[in-house]
Motif scaffolding. Structure first.
Motif, PDB file in Angstrom:
ATOM      1  N   ASP A 123       0.808  -1.225   0.000  1.00  0.00           N
ATOM      2  CA  ASP A 123       0.000   0.000   0.000  1.00  0.00           C
ATOM      3  C   ASP A 123       0.844   1.279   0.000  1.00  0.00           C
ATOM      4  O   ASP A 123       0.329   2.370   0.233  1.00  0.00           O
ATOM      5  N   SER A 164      -1.708  -0.064  -9.678  1.00  0.00           N
ATOM      6  CA  SER A 164      -3.087   0.362  -9.394  1.00  0.00           C
ATOM      7  C   SER A 164      -4.125  -0.573 -10.028  1.00  0.00           C
ATOM      8  O   SER A 164      -5.148  -0.892  -9.403  1.00  0.00           O
ATOM      9  N   LYS A 165      -3.878  -1.053 -11.244  1.00  0.00           N
ATOM     10  CA  LYS A 165      -4.852  -1.880 -11.935  1.00  0.00           C
ATOM     11  C   LYS A 165      -4.888  -3.277 -11.317  1.00  0.00           C
ATOM     12  O   LYS A 165      -3.875  -3.977 -11.251  1.00  0.00           O
ATOM     13  N   HIS A 172      -5.127  -4.035  -8.296  1.00  0.00           N
ATOM     14  CA  HIS A 172      -4.428  -4.115  -7.009  1.00  0.00           C
ATOM     15  C   HIS A 172      -5.335  -4.787  -5.980  1.00  0.00           C
ATOM     16  O   HIS A 172      -6.539  -4.494  -5.908  1.00  0.00           O
ATOM     17  N   ASN A 213      -6.800  -5.335  -2.380  1.00  0.00           N
ATOM     18  CA  ASN A 213      -6.911  -4.561  -1.146  1.00  0.00           C
ATOM     19  C   ASN A 213      -7.628  -5.308  -0.020  1.00  0.00           C
ATOM     20  O   ASN A 213      -7.907  -4.723   1.023  1.00  0.00           O
TER      21      ASN A 213
END
Length: 501
Positions: free
Chosen positions: A323, A381-382, A384, A386
């Motif tokens: 992160d 980011s694509k 990702h 979480n």
């Protein structure tokens, strides 16, 4: 064209005959004179003292000098290749670097691929003061089955055996879990027993019966040539003690697999290597897209059998999960660019050329790989992920795998489960690792050229990455064949708990 074909037809039988003669002429029991052994030993020591960047990281110089001198003093007579390898392994293990190890010559390695040598018949799982049977080559043995606890082998207790064999096992720093796991992988124990103690025709075994009472039995040495009808099916990797790659389930590639439980929102990702030849970049791209599209909430990543590979590949995986921005290294340097022993170092010209272009000599006299000391990697980011991440680790988690786990440890949605990694948390000695070939015996040893400190603010205590949730082995789990680490993660997911950090 026809004339060339005739020439090839003439020379091919000769080449095959030459190959066959070379193979037949190899004598695995050949003894090398003490003079040749001492010559090889001096090169072994000189190369390490000249080029190893972390020779005294965990062992002080005066102590390493003592071990080097001790090893040389043991060369009093001729030795076979395995005997000399055992001696070098004892000395090299004192460096406490898991990337610095001794290997058989290429010829002896080929010989072992087909040789049917006698062996100790049991595979064992070790942890402090405990050894448990995991496999028995003699399937007719009704006593020493999987899960039986042994208390002595030829009069030696578990602690006496591990104290002896740990002297020959390499690991990063003081990670005992790495040494226990090395001894527990496949039939590694059998190999160490044969090399250190030698084989007897029978072994006296003390064990605990189902009531917990100590009993005694004797088992014969296992002879593959004599017993072709009753042996258990065993792979070459198991016999050698090498890590076995898990078979694919819902897999893209054999060294990795992804299993999805779309109903429960869970996924299990197994990675047995970060080797660049396993198409992992494509695998990660497909996997994280699938996690995103199927709204997976809990991701379990199993790297217990992952001994490392390409740090670029492990970094890519980290970027799908981390992160924040991160660096691979606070410092990454070599102590030399080239060696006066280059003619013994495989691919030395290639490595020397590479180091000339990527390293810079700084004020400390070291040759720094500045790119990795300066560069910060950003999260992808694509696709990702979480959600909650559970990382399974153990003593075989090493090298690039430790970089991956170490980067994620402490992140609020990441829980590390299992046992201490075999690879160091503070750093390691790796990156470029050519083989050095000793001229007389042709024994080889690995020579890491770079010292890597991941984060200078981490404790330099010689340990690997420690789990947030320990999941040690138990006799009951071994006996029943239960994956106790995976069960621990399952309990955490079902209870909705992760470790607060």
């Amino acid at each position: 064209m026809k004339s060339i074909q005739y020439i090839l037809l003439f020379f091919l039988p000769i080449s095959f005959l030459a190959c066959g003669t070379a193979k037949d002429s190899f004598d695995p029991n050949k003894k090398y004179s003490s003079a040749k052994l001492k010559s090889d030993y001096k090169i072994f020591r000189n190369v390490l003292e000249e080029s190893h960047p972390s020779l005294y990281w965990y062992t002080p110089k005066d102590s390493m000098n003592y071990f080097f001198d001790y090893g040389y003093a043991q060369i009093k007579d001729s030795m076979t290749e395995p005997q000399f390898k055992t001696l070098l392994s004892y000395v090299i293990a004192k460096i406490d670097c898991g990337h610095t190890s001794v290997k058989y010559s290429k010829q002896y390695t080929k010989y072992l691929d087909t040789a049917k040598l006698r062996t100790f018949p049991l595979a064992l799982k070790f942890w402090p003061d405990t050894m448990v049977v995991t496999m028995n080559l003699n399937r007719r043995d009704s006593i020493l089955r999987r899960g039986v606890v042994l208390t002595k082998i030829n009069g030696l207790s578990p602690s006496q055996l591990t104290d002896t064999f740990f002297q020959y096992i390499v690991t990063d720093g003081y990670s005992m879990c790495g040494k226990y796991q090395s001894l527990s992988t496949g039939f590694a124990f059998a190999n160490f027993y044969s090399n250190v103690f030698g084989l007897t025709d029978t072994f006296n075994i003390h064990y605990l019966d189902s009531a917990g009472s100590e009993k005694e039995t004797a088992i014969p040495v296992y002879d593959f040539k004599a017993d072709t009808m009753n042996r258990v099916g065993v792979t070459k990797e198991q016999l050698s003690g090498k890590r076995k790659k898990a078979p694919p389930h819902f897999a893209f590639f054999a060294s990795s697999n992804l299993q999805l439980d779309t109903t429960g929102g869970n996924a299990f990702l197994t990675l047995n290597t970060f080797d660049r030849n396993n198409h992992l970049r494509k695998f990660f791209k497909k996997s994280f897209k699938a996690l995103d599209e199927n709204h997976i909430k809990n991701l379990v990543i199993d790297v217990r059998s992952n001994g490392g590979g390409d740090a670029g590949i492990s970094t890519l995986l980290t970027r799908y999960l981390i992160d924040k921005k991160f660096k691979l290294a606070d410092s990454l340097y070599a102590v030399t660019r080239k060696s006066k022993y280059d003619h013994y170092i495989e691919k030395s010209l290639l490595y020397n050329t590479m180091m000339f272009f990527v390293t810079t000599k700084k004020g400390d006299g070291k040759y720094h790989f500045g790119y990795y000391e300066r560069h910060y990697f950003s999260p992808i980011s694509k696709h990702h992920f979480n959600g909650e991440v559970y990382v399974l680790i153990g003593g075989n988690s090493f090298s690039a795998t430790t970089l991956f786990v170490g980067a994620l440890k402490g992140q609020k949605n990441v829980t590390v489960v299992g046992e201490e990694t075999g690879g160091g948390y503070y750093g390691n000695t790796a990156w470029v690792i050519p083989d050095v070939v000793l001229p007389n015996t042709k024994l080889r040893f690995r020579l890491p050229r770079f010292r890597l400190v991941v984060d200078k603010n981490r404790d330099k205590d010689g340990h690997g990455v420690m789990p947030d949730v320990p999941a040690p082995p138990t006799v009951g789990a071994i006996k029943k064949g239960i994956d106790f680490k995976a069960e621990k993660v399952k309990d955490l997911i079902e209870s909705g708990n992760s470790v607060s950090r």
